[in-house]
Structures are given as C-alpha cells and as structure tokens.
Scaffold this active site. Structure first.
Site, PDB file in Angstrom:
ATOM      1  N   THR A 157       0.821  -1.213   0.000  1.00  0.00           N
ATOM      2  CA  THR A 157       0.000   0.000   0.000  1.00  0.00           C
ATOM      3  C   THR A 157       0.853   1.259   0.000  1.00  0.00           C
ATOM      4  OG1 THR A 157      -1.836  -1.105   1.138  1.00  0.00           O
ATOM      5  CG2 THR A 157      -1.746   1.288   1.316  1.00  0.00           C
ATOM      6  N   SER A 189       1.149  -7.201  -0.798  1.00  0.00           N
ATOM      7  CA  SER A 189       1.713  -8.173   0.147  1.00  0.00           C
ATOM      8  C   SER A 189       0.782  -9.336   0.445  1.00  0.00           C
ATOM      9  CB  SER A 189       2.154  -7.499   1.444  1.00  0.00           C
ATOM     10  OG  SER A 189       1.088  -7.281   2.331  1.00  0.00           O
ATOM     11  N   THR A 227       1.131  -4.256   4.458  1.00  0.00           N
ATOM     12  CA  THR A 227       0.816  -4.592   5.847  1.00  0.00           C
ATOM     13  C   THR A 227       0.278  -6.011   6.025  1.00  0.00           C
ATOM     14  OG1 THR A 227      -1.420  -3.671   5.627  1.00  0.00           O
ATOM     15  CG2 THR A 227       0.302  -2.192   6.442  1.00  0.00           C
ATOM     16  N   ASP A 228      -0.336  -6.589   4.982  1.00  0.00           N
ATOM     17  CA  ASP A 228      -1.070  -7.838   5.170  1.00  0.00           C
ATOM     18  C   ASP A 228      -0.199  -8.990   5.648  1.00  0.00           C
ATOM     19  OD1 ASP A 228      -3.443  -6.660   4.512  1.00  0.00           O
ATOM     20  OD2 ASP A 228      -3.554  -7.461   2.478  1.00  0.00           O
TER      21      ASP A 228
END
Length: 311
Positions: free
Chosen positions: A14, A60, A93-94
């Site tokens: 992101t 991610s 972030t995932d």
C-alpha cells in the site's frame, strides 16, 4: 570513522499504492510506485541513503517465498558493508509480520533491519507512508539497535511479537502482551523495552534457504466448532510436509480434527499447535500428543516449522 547510511529495499504494498481519487483510501491498486519516487516523497531522506533497490513490486497479500529469499539475500549482502548502519524495507501490511519473522529467523542481524509500511496509498490526501519511512530510517540509524524490527505509526515492534490487529486504522499493529520496543518521536527513539536478545546468525540455514528449489510445504488448518479431519486427510494425500493447527484457547483441538492430526503425525507429517487467540501463549504440561508453538501465532509457527523441516 566511516559515515554510515541506510539501504532501502522496496517490495511494493500500500505504501507504493495509487488510487484514482485522493480521498479514496481503500479502492487503490497496491505496488505501483517505485522506490525512487517513494524516497522523493520524504524530504531530507535521500542524503541518508547509501543505496536503494526495487526487490519486488507486489501486493503483500500475494507475498511469496521467492520474494522472501530475494530479501534475505539482499539484506545479507548489504549488512556486510561497513558504510551501512541498517536497512529499511518497504512492505505491505497484510503479510508484514510473516516477512519480519522469516528475516529474523534466517538472518538474526546485529544491525537493524526495519520493515515499514502504510495503511493509505501514496496518492492519499494525507498518506502515512512518508512519515513511516522517515521513522524507520531513524530506527535503522540508531546506534545499538539490532534485529528485525517493524515501524508503523511511530511505534517500534519486534519481529517475534508483532501482528496486524486492525483492518483500517493507521496504527494497525500491536505486540500483544509483550508490548512495543520503542516509540519514534520527532526522529528520536524513546525505548521502553530492550532489543531482543541477539542470537548468532545461522549461515547454514540461510544457505539452505537460498539453495532450496522449494521451501517445505506447510499448511495451516483451523480448529472450530464442527471441525472435521477432512482438510488434514486431503493435505496428507497431497504429500504435505507439515501442518500447523490454529487451535482454540490454550491449544485445544476439536476431537475429530485432532484424530486426523494424530494420524498425520504417525504417517510422518510434522504437526505444530498454535492458538488462534490474539494474546497469550500455549501453556502445556509436557504430556500433550501434539507439540505446541508456545508464543508463536499460526502464521509464524508455519514459518518456524518450514525452517525446521529445511534443516
């Protein structure tokens, strides 16, 4: 004394995302902005950068083992330079917590390797990525910092404890019971816990990771009301190497699922229990038939089991 700088390794996410409208913080496409443009968006950062590389450009959620290996290889190479104080890795972030744990396990770096991220795309009215990068750079250049760390929303987490706990807010990460290691305040660190105890890097493990055609296949299954052993039986039939069960509570497993896991273990499949609870550890009495991951989340237990099988 050689002036020390940082290396920035970009992987997408992101933080490198773009949306058609500035006010759109969810309808964006991740992994669109290159590392040089990310650096240009952070005033004053470029003079601190020794080198910058685009290791990957992925959302991610689609992170894979090949990118992990490329990151491990790149980090190992740059950490060996005397001029490099530390490394900043930009990441989605995932799966950030998984990448952080993997890198800590295979590198155990004495210098800081700092993963950072964003919850808003680069095109947002008020993107959080530039500040996170600036904070990550401050941590990477902090004397005495070590290990793989995560910096988000001014908070510094350790690779073993960190997990994404919120789907949307800017401060999306937590270290659970353990708590954060430090906070970044106007470019300075306020440390509240010691850096994790340093373990010497396992050069043999890193070499095995980089040389392997494929990493061992380890899958995660979840225990829940009405669980059966069907998924485990299917995985065993496919030749899976290991299975992590995201267990309920203190590592408890539905009896039908447990029976299938015990059969798989007898057949030679490595099994590891982790809890699906957000906080706490699996407390055992030493008599359990299925080994426990203690304080590791299911996704980190999966990585630990993969590396154990690789040894």
């Amino acid at each position: 004394m050689i002036p020390q700088k940082i290396v920035v390794l970009a992987t997408g996410g992101t933080i490198a995302g773009r949306a058609a409208r500035q006010h759109d913080n969810i309808g964006y496409t991740a992994a669109q902005v290159g590392v040089e443009d990310l650096l240009d968006a952070v005033p004053g950062l470029k003079p601190r950068v020794f080198a910058a590389e685009q290791v990957a450009q992925v959302d991610s959620k689609d992170m894979g083992h090949d990118v992990w290996r490329d990151l491990a290889r790149g980090c190992s190479r740059w950490l060996a330079h005397d001029e490099v104080a530390g490394i900043v890795v930009t990441h989605g972030t995932d799966t950030l917590e998984e990448t952080a744990y993997f890198l800590q396990a295979v590198l155990a770096p004495r210098k800081p390797v700092v993963l950072t991220c964003a919850m808003r795309p680069a095109t947002a009215i008020a993107p959080d990525g530039p500040q996170n990068m600036l904070d990550a750079a401050a941590v990477a250049m902090t004397h005495g910092a070590s290990g793989v760390l995560v910096v988000c929303a001014g908070t510094v987490h350790g690779a073993r404890d960190v997990a994404k706990r919120h789907t949307y807010r800017l401060d999306a990460f937590s270290s659970g019971d353990a708590g954060p290691l430090a906070y970044v305040e106007e470019g300075l660190l306020r440390q509240v816990r010691p850096w994790a105890a340093h373990a010497d890097a396992n050069a043999d493990l890193l070499a095995r990771v980089l040389a392997a055609a494929e990493l061992p296949r380890v899958e995660i299954v979840m225990s829940h009301a009405g669980a059966s052993g069907a998924v485990v039986e299917a995985l065993v039939a496919q030749g899976v190497d290991g299975i992590v069960v995201a267990a309920t509570g203190n590592g408890t497993v539905h009896r039908d699922l447990e029976a299938a896991l015990l059969n798989a273990q007898t057949a030679g499949v490595k099994i590891l229990r982790a809890t699906r609870c957000a906080e706490g550890v699996v407390v055992g009495n030493g008599k359990e038939a299925l080994p426990a991951a203690i304080d590791l989340s299911p996704v980190k237990a999966r990585i630990a089991l993969m590396l154990e099988l690789l040894r």
